[in-house]
Design an enzyme around this catalytic site. Structure first.
Site, short mmCIF file in Angstrom:
data_model
loop_
_atom_site.label_atom_id
_atom_site.label_comp_id
_atom_site.label_asym_id
_atom_site.label_seq_id
_atom_site.Cartn_x
_atom_site.Cartn_y
_atom_site.Cartn_z
N ARG A 69 0.85 -1.04 0.14
CA ARG A 69 -0.01 -0.01 0.01
C ARG A 69 0.73 1.38 -0.05
O ARG A 69 2.03 1.13 0.45
CB ARG A 69 -0.89 0.09 1.32
N GLY A 198 -2.33 -5.67 -4.41
CA GLY A 198 -3.31 -5.70 -3.43
C GLY A 198 -4.31 -4.64 -3.09
O GLY A 198 -5.17 -4.23 -3.62
N LYS A 206 -9.49 -2.53 1.60
CA LYS A 206 -9.22 -1.53 2.41
C LYS A 206 -9.99 -0.05 1.86
O LYS A 206 -10.63 0.58 2.74
CB LYS A 206 -7.78 -1.02 2.54
N HIS A 226 -10.51 -2.48 11.25
CA HIS A 226 -9.42 -3.43 10.87
C HIS A 226 -9.23 -4.57 11.93
O HIS A 226 -8.22 -4.73 12.67
CB HIS A 226 -8.14 -2.46 10.71
N SER A 248 -1.44 -3.49 10.22
CA SER A 248 -0.82 -4.53 9.34
C SER A 248 0.31 -5.19 9.63
O SER A 248 1.17 -4.51 10.16
CB SER A 248 -0.63 -3.57 8.10
N CYS A 250 0.66 -7.46 11.98
CA CYS A 250 0.82 -7.54 13.07
C CYS A 250 0.12 -8.74 13.96
O CYS A 250 0.13 -8.69 15.10
CB CYS A 250 0.81 -6.22 14.05
N LYS A 252 -2.81 -10.41 12.75
CA LYS A 252 -4.40 -10.74 13.05
C LYS A 252 -4.87 -12.19 12.20
O LYS A 252 -5.60 -13.06 12.88
CB LYS A 252 -5.07 -9.93 12.17
N ASN A 254 -2.81 -14.78 11.87
CA ASN A 254 -2.24 -15.76 12.84
C ASN A 254 -3.29 -16.02 14.06
O ASN A 254 -3.37 -17.22 14.27
CB ASN A 254 -0.81 -15.53 13.18
N ASP A 277 -9.36 -9.97 8.88
CA ASP A 277 -8.65 -8.52 8.65
C ASP A 277 -9.91 -7.58 8.75
O ASP A 277 -9.33 -6.44 9.14
CB ASP A 277 -8.42 -8.53 7.09
N ASN A 369 6.36 -8.26 2.25
CA ASN A 369 5.00 -8.21 2.10
C ASN A 369 4.11 -9.24 1.10
O ASN A 369 3.25 -8.62 0.75
CB ASN A 369 4.59 -6.73 1.85
N SER A 370 5.02 -10.34 0.74
CA SER A 370 4.42 -11.15 -0.29
C SER A 370 3.21 -11.99 0.51
O SER A 370 3.09 -12.07 1.54
CB SER A 370 5.39 -12.22 -0.45
N ARG A 402 2.90 -3.75 17.78
CA ARG A 402 4.23 -4.21 18.18
C ARG A 402 4.86 -3.27 18.75
O ARG A 402 5.35 -2.27 18.32
CB ARG A 402 4.96 -4.19 16.66
N GLY A 496 -0.10 -19.84 18.65
CA GLY A 496 -0.85 -20.62 19.34
C GLY A 496 -1.03 -20.33 20.86
O GLY A 496 -1.95 -20.36 21.57
#
Ligand code: GTP
Ligand code: SPV
Ligand code: MN
Length: 586
Positions: A69, A198, A206, A226, A248, A250, A252, A254, A277, A369-370, A402, A496
């Site tokens: 972005r 994206g 977005k 978000h 982004s 950080c 979500k 996961n 997201d 950022n792939s 973070r 986890g």
């Protein structure tokens, strides 16, 4: 495909402007999608991957200058500058239309314009909103087909209504100097040009589901956030839902798909993913609770770091019907690879730029950022409530970022107003999800800094108002998985094991566990975070992770004051909360 005069008129205007050779309506049929996949492969826009190992999967590489972005080229074009507020770039709408018209003029000559009717939210449901994206990119069509509900059913649901978001996208020359992602909230319009990446071009995500939708939500009394949405099922089979906003890259995706630690699996706990997201939240007058839906249909997830330990559910989701963007191409078996997938980088491979690549070079093979675009319904832990038109009732809202220091592993706000304050003071280290950001911590209220489609002061006010309307509001928390030790290593195992923190959060929501009151809010007693089965984490590590450093927080308060000073429409309640924090630290 439609007789809707509003759609036809707009489509004619946009076609006049961009002058495509051909206009193709996307009906969403399998045949049409397959034909487009074949065409994209024939032109090299996408590579077909190993059909046995990765059925119906493709690889796409974006231009090297077009990988994330672009916040500095993203604009909110409200009539009045103050309605965009201090955190957004603003352009006068007429000026912006004029400027972009020049760029769009003739931009589709020699190309095809695809018309994609799509619905954010279950088609026809109370939450759902319709958009139409015009684009000259097959990649966009195929991604939108995974990320949103598209095609004839949507245009049928629209009927003769004028209530749809008008999205125009052209790749043009992928010229970063002329790249613009512009939003006209008062016109329900999005114009995006000179990108093929994206978040810049999948306009349902977005641009619509956050920037335009946050503005609609403000007007109509709901929230577009978000946030991930997950359900935790206890051994009795009861499911409680949590919505969490992290910036982004950080965590979500996961968290949304986490697999509980063995001790909890054995007891019968399960986690269900509703969204990873974006969440749209509404008050349900019947029970006074906040209900959330995920308006998307797929995941546009971060590839690096995704592996069978960190996020096996995400990995499983990407095993079919997936488009990979900017990852490593393994030429030996025509599959994909990224940093953090496993310890065996392919020897015979191309990097994300398409150059011959060897891990021993020390260069990254996949872009940080792939991403993968994968269908939500292919996710092993997708919630049975994913398509519930009413959404799921939210017990807890969790903010997080973070932070190497300062923010503890978890703390609870003292109520809704204080919770809105906690969200508003969020800070997080910047990541590769947006190009050109300075490294370091920045303020990112509610993880919405790049996505709020109107004045953020009004946005805070709207949050406060929603709380007042909600008889049984969720409890509000803050988490930080990213505290580091003196060697810069993450202390908390994360992934986890974040379940351990979520269970404390749910216990708090049900008044089942105590807490210590500190200057910033309620902190768990170290004993109440279960560390059974965790290697190398002791009670004292937990106490450390939960510590609130007075000096760091005093510095934080100073930073918040400076940030708040940039607002002209900051609700007085938030300044009061800041004062309370400052006094409590004394
Ligand atoms: P967007 O799609 O950009 O909005 O990002 P996201 O918030 O969904 O982030 P995602 O879950 O994809 O995580 C981004 C990165 O953070 C990945 O490299 C993960 O491996 C890493 N990560 C996620 N959760 C944790 C965690 O609990 N601990 C640590 N140390 N890293 C994590
Ligand atoms: C993010 O950056 O927060 C994303 C990816 O989820 S994008 O769709 O590019 O915005
Ligand atoms: Mn995101």
């Amino acid at each position: 495909m439609t007789n809707n005069i509003h759609v036809k008129k707009w489509l004619d205007e946009m076609a006049d402007l961009t002058n495509p050779d051909k206009i193709v309506w996307i009906d969403g049929s399998d045949e049409q999608i397959e034909a487009l996949e074949k065409e994209a492969v024939s032109t090299g826009e996408m590579l077909k991957l190993n059909e046995e190992k990765l059925p119906n999967c493709y690889l796409h590489r974006t231009a090297v200058n077009d990988v994330a972005r672009v916040e500095h080229r993203t604009f909110i074009c409200s009539k009045k500058k103050e309605d965009a507020g201090p955190t957004n770039n603003w352009m006068d709408p007429q000026e912006c239309y004029a400027k972009l018209r020049k760029l769009f003029k003739g931009s589709m000559k020699g190309r095809t314009m695809y018309v994609i009717p799509y619905s954010m939210g279950l088609v026809g449901s109370e939450f759902a909103k319709i958009g139409i994206e015009l684009t000259d990119s097959i990649y966009v069509v195929l991604n939108m087909n995974i990320m949103t509900r598209i095609g004839k059913k949507v245009i049928d649901a629209l009927g003769d209504s004028a209530d749809f978001v008008r999205g125009l996208h052209a790749k043009a020359d992928i010229d970063e100097e002329n790249r613009y992602i512009c939003h006209f909230p008062e016109d329900n319009t999005i114009w995006s040009i000179n990108s093929g990446y994206g978040g810049n071009v999948l306009l349902g995500k977005k641009c619509f589901a956050l920037r335009i939708a946050s503005y609609l939500g403000k007007t109509e009394g709901w929230l577009a956030e978000h946030m991930l949405i997950l359900g935790i099922e206890n051994p009795k089979g009861e499911v409680k839902y949590i919505a969490a906003a992290f910036p982004s890259l950080c965590g979500k995706t996961n968290l949304a798909m986490l697999i509980p630690p063995e001790i909890y699996q054995k007891k019968g706990y399960k986690v269900w993913c509703v969204g990873d997201d974006i969440a749209w939240l509404r008050v349900n007058p019947a029970d006074g609770r906040l209900y959330a839906v995920n308006p998307e249909y797929g995941f546009f997830g971060v590839a690096p770091g995704t592996n069978d330990k960190s996020n096996p559910n995400a990995l499983a989701t990407t095993k079919r019907d997936t488009i990979f963007t900017n990852v490593v191409h393994n030429l030996d078996d025509n599959t994909v690879w990224w940093e953090g997938l496993d310890k065996n980088p392919p020897k015979n491979a191309l990097d994300w730029k398409g150059n011959k690549w060897d891990a021993s070079s020390g260069e990254k093979g996949a872009h940080p950022n792939s991403r993968f675009t994968a269908k939500a319904i292919n996710c092993p832990c997708i919630s049975p409530e994913f398509e519930n038109p009413k959404g799921v009732p939210i017990s807890a809202i969790v903010f997080g970022g973070r932070r190497a220091k300062t923010a503890p592993l978890v703390y609870q706000s003292t109520g809704w107003q204080n919770g809105v304050f906690v969200g508003s003071i969020m800070g997080s280290e910047t990541t590769a999800a947006a190009s050109g950001l300075a490294a370091g911590v920045r303020h990112d209220p509610m993880a919405m800094l790049p996505f709020c489609g109107y004045n953020m002061g009004d946005y805070f006010k709207h949050w406060l108002d929603v709380g007042k309307k909600t008889a049984n509001p969720p409890k509000i928390f803050n988490v930080n998985w990213f505290r580091t030790d003196d060697d810069g290593k993450f202390i908390w195992p994360g992934f986890g094991d974040n379940m351990r923190v979520l269970l404390w959060i749910l216990d708090r929501c049900e008044d089942k566990v105590g807490a210590d009151k500190t200057a910033i809010g309620y902190i768990p007693k170290a004993d109440d975070i279960n560390i059974e089965g965790l290697d190398g984490i002791t009670k004292s590590t937990v106490a450390d992770l939960l510590s609130v450093d007075k000096e760091l927080w005093e510095a934080e308060v100073k930073g918040i004051k400076e940030f708040y000073a940039t607002f002209d429409r900051l609700p007085a309640e938030l300044n009061k909360e800041l004062e309370k924090l400052e006094n409590a630290l004394k």
